[in-house]
Design a protein around this motif. Sequence first.
Motif, PDB file in Angstrom:
ATOM      1  N   ASP A  16    -158.158 -92.294  46.783  1.00  0.00           N
ATOM      2  CA  ASP A  16    -157.758 -92.995  48.010  1.00  0.00           C
ATOM      3  C   ASP A  16    -156.874 -92.119  48.889  1.00  0.00           C
ATOM      4  OD1 ASP A  16    -156.268 -96.254  48.767  1.00  0.00           O
ATOM      5  OD2 ASP A  16    -157.747 -94.998  49.791  1.00  0.00           O
ATOM      6  N   THR A  50    -150.417 -94.514  47.583  1.00  0.00           N
ATOM      7  CA  THR A  50    -151.554 -94.707  48.480  1.00  0.00           C
ATOM      8  C   THR A  50    -151.176 -95.681  49.591  1.00  0.00           C
ATOM      9  OG1 THR A  50    -152.346 -96.527  47.165  1.00  0.00           O
ATOM     10  CG2 THR A  50    -153.166 -94.360  46.596  1.00  0.00           C
ATOM     11  N   GLN A  52    -152.716 -98.191  50.452  1.00  0.00           N
ATOM     12  CA  GLN A  52    -152.996 -99.555  50.008  1.00  0.00           C
ATOM     13  C   GLN A  52    -151.783-100.149  49.296  1.00  0.00           C
ATOM     14  OE1 GLN A  52    -155.985-100.037  47.001  1.00  0.00           O
ATOM     15  NE2 GLN A  52    -157.155-101.332  48.386  1.00  0.00           N
ATOM     16  N   ARG A 101    -149.773 -97.103  57.292  1.00  0.00           N
ATOM     17  CA  ARG A 101    -150.369 -95.807  56.984  1.00  0.00           C
ATOM     18  C   ARG A 101    -149.424 -94.678  57.334  1.00  0.00           C
ATOM     19  NH1 ARG A 101    -155.728 -94.327  57.161  1.00  0.00           N
ATOM     20  NH2 ARG A 101    -156.720 -95.637  55.619  1.00  0.00           N
TER      21      ARG A 101
END
Lengths: 122, 123
Positions: A16, A50, A52, A101
């Motif tokens: 990822d 990550t 996520q 992000r």
Amino acid sequence: MINDNFNPLYFQYLNDTTAEELMYIQHLTQEYSEKDLVQFLVIYKSKRKTPQTILICCLLGFVLFAGIQRFVTNQMGMGILYFFTGGLCLVGTVIDTINHRKIALEFNKEMIAESIALMRIR
Amino acid sequence: MEIDQSTLYENASVDINKNDRLFSQIHSYAAFLWKHLELLFWLTALFMLACMHPGESHFSLCIFKWLGISFCPGCGIGHSIYYLFQGNILASWQSHPLGIPAFVIISHRVIRLFPVKFFKNDK
């Protein structure tokens, strides 16, 4: 040696990943031998977060208590501020969810620099 | 009569270029906004908190209040930071005890987030 494509080792060890991360790693580990690169990837894999994960931590701020995403990226002051003010009355949590992000990338860049520093000590 | 083909196409291409340039200009503004979203958010928040003096009819920035949840742990931080900008530290502390650390932590974050190339000298 400077490669145009990403080294397949990156994808073997990291999951990822984002393009910015990979370009950053490629730029900084251009002259690494394969053995050094594997060493670096193993160190970095254990340190990175990550996007996520960061997103889930942001969403937890709506349900549980806010600020988890800041604690996870080693920003203690902001984390405590978020914790005691409910994510700055939820506005901070919203902005962080939109921006997750960038937060992950900022943290991962620091972790890459730390991993490279560890490589030098070895 | 000969129509000057070159100038015809030249005018047409200038119009297309103008639209392209406008679009790319808007796009570059949007890209700048997205790249510095958090920094601009903190700067806007501090600026608004410095300007909004606590009167009676005061528009609340608190999402808890918008949702109707009565308990808000961050209540008073806005007023607290406003009083800090006025130099009134006692009122700031009374309004919300975490006002001063909030201001310190947020300004530290703003300094961290500031684009580095601002300070680089191109020689």
